[in-house]
Design a protein around this motif. Structure first.
Motif, PDB file in Angstrom:
ATOM      1  N   VAL A   1       0.839  -1.205   0.000  1.00  0.00           N
ATOM      2  CA  VAL A   1       0.000   0.000   0.000  1.00  0.00           C
ATOM      3  C   VAL A   1       0.870   1.250   0.000  1.00  0.00           C
ATOM      4  N   ASP A   2       1.940   1.229   0.792  1.00  0.00           N
ATOM      5  CA  ASP A   2       2.859   2.380   0.818  1.00  0.00           C
ATOM      6  C   ASP A   2       3.490   2.618  -0.552  1.00  0.00           C
ATOM      7  N   GLN A   3       3.911   1.554  -1.216  1.00  0.00           N
ATOM      8  CA  GLN A   3       4.528   1.698  -2.536  1.00  0.00           C
ATOM      9  C   GLN A   3       3.531   2.249  -3.550  1.00  0.00           C
ATOM     10  N   LEU A   4       2.305   1.759  -3.511  1.00  0.00           N
ATOM     11  CA  LEU A   4       1.281   2.260  -4.430  1.00  0.00           C
ATOM     12  C   LEU A   4       0.955   3.726  -4.154  1.00  0.00           C
ATOM     13  N   ARG A   5       0.910   4.087  -2.878  1.00  0.00           N
ATOM     14  CA  ARG A   5       0.611   5.477  -2.517  1.00  0.00           C
ATOM     15  C   ARG A   5       1.746   6.403  -2.965  1.00  0.00           C
ATOM     16  N   TYR A   6       2.980   6.042  -2.699  1.00  0.00           N
ATOM     17  CA  TYR A   6       4.117   6.890  -3.061  1.00  0.00           C
ATOM     18  C   TYR A   6       4.305   6.969  -4.573  1.00  0.00           C
ATOM     19  N   GLY A   7       3.933   5.914  -5.280  1.00  0.00           N
ATOM     20  CA  GLY A   7       4.038   5.913  -6.739  1.00  0.00           C
ATOM     21  C   GLY A   7       2.919   6.675  -7.421  1.00  0.00           C
ATOM     22  N   GLY A   8       1.899   7.098  -6.666  1.00  0.00           N
ATOM     23  CA  GLY A   8       0.797   7.850  -7.228  1.00  0.00           C
ATOM     24  C   GLY A   8      -0.286   6.996  -7.852  1.00  0.00           C
ATOM     25  N   VAL A   9      -0.165   5.687  -7.702  1.00  0.00           N
ATOM     26  CA  VAL A   9      -1.126   4.778  -8.324  1.00  0.00           C
ATOM     27  C   VAL A   9      -2.494   4.901  -7.656  1.00  0.00           C
ATOM     28  N   LEU A  10      -2.530   4.986  -6.348  1.00  0.00           N
ATOM     29  CA  LEU A  10      -3.815   5.087  -5.644  1.00  0.00           C
ATOM     30  C   LEU A  10      -4.552   6.362  -6.029  1.00  0.00           C
ATOM     31  N   GLU A  11      -3.819   7.460  -6.145  1.00  0.00           N
ATOM     32  CA  GLU A  11      -4.433   8.729  -6.539  1.00  0.00           C
ATOM     33  C   GLU A  11      -4.957   8.657  -7.969  1.00  0.00           C
ATOM     34  N   ALA A  12      -4.216   8.020  -8.853  1.00  0.00           N
ATOM     35  CA  ALA A  12      -4.658   7.872 -10.240  1.00  0.00           C
ATOM     36  C   ALA A  12      -5.919   7.029 -10.329  1.00  0.00           C
ATOM     37  N   VAL A  13      -5.994   5.981  -9.546  1.00  0.00           N
ATOM     38  CA  VAL A  13      -7.186   5.127  -9.532  1.00  0.00           C
ATOM     39  C   VAL A  13      -8.379   5.911  -8.987  1.00  0.00           C
ATOM     40  N   LYS A  14      -8.143   6.702  -7.948  1.00  0.00           N
ATOM     41  CA  LYS A  14      -9.213   7.505  -7.354  1.00  0.00           C
ATOM     42  C   LYS A  14      -9.768   8.505  -8.372  1.00  0.00           C
TER      43      LYS A  14
END
Length: 144
Positions: free
Chosen positions: A14-27
């Motif tokens: 989850v930390d890696q996805l958050r720092y990579g901006g993936v979670l924000e892009a999905v949102k």
């Protein structure tokens, strides 16, 4: 927390996805704005749509604005996209719905075709004028 091949630690993932901006892009994509572009990139790609009287806008002046937000807004207004419905402007990016992106991309393509036709017409006109002058010189030489 041990790093081992084939072992997934949920917190680290989850930390890696958050720092990579993936979670924000999905949102953002889930909110309905799958196309996102930096404001400067948007301005340099669609500058031909934001001018007045059919002329493209001055990209250099738009880039001097810094963030490019005023230039991007001029382009979007010229294309007549509805704010908050078809697009949203962030701090550094412009978010577009798929339909708005398709509309603006189609307009860009038709404008590019129109400009290419104008360039070709001007080149052919110059070539025909050169050929006419050469023929006229030949006629005058023969008539002497």
């Amino acid at each position: 927390d041990v790093a081992a091949p084939g072992k997934i630690v949920r917190g680290r993932l989850v930390d890696q996805l958050r720092y990579g901006g993936v979670l924000e892009a999905v949102k953002v994509a889930r909110a309905g704005y799958p196309v996102r572009m930096l404001l400067a990139d948007f301005c340099s790609r669609y500058f031909m749509l934001g001018g007045k009287n059919g002329k493209p806008m001055d990209v250099q002046r738009a880039r001097k604005d810094g963030d490019g937000k005023p230039a991007a807004l001029k382009i979007v207004e010229a294309v007549k996209l509805q704010a908050e419905v078809e697009y949203q402007v962030g701090i550094t990016k412009l978010f577009l719905r798929k339909s708005a992106y398709q509309k603006i991309e189609d307009l860009r393509l038709s404008k590019m075709k129109e400009m290419a036709t104008r360039i070709q017409a001007a080149a052919r006109g110059q070539q025909a004028a050169r050929q006419y002058r050469a023929t006229l010189r030949s006629c005058r030489t023969l008539q002497r």
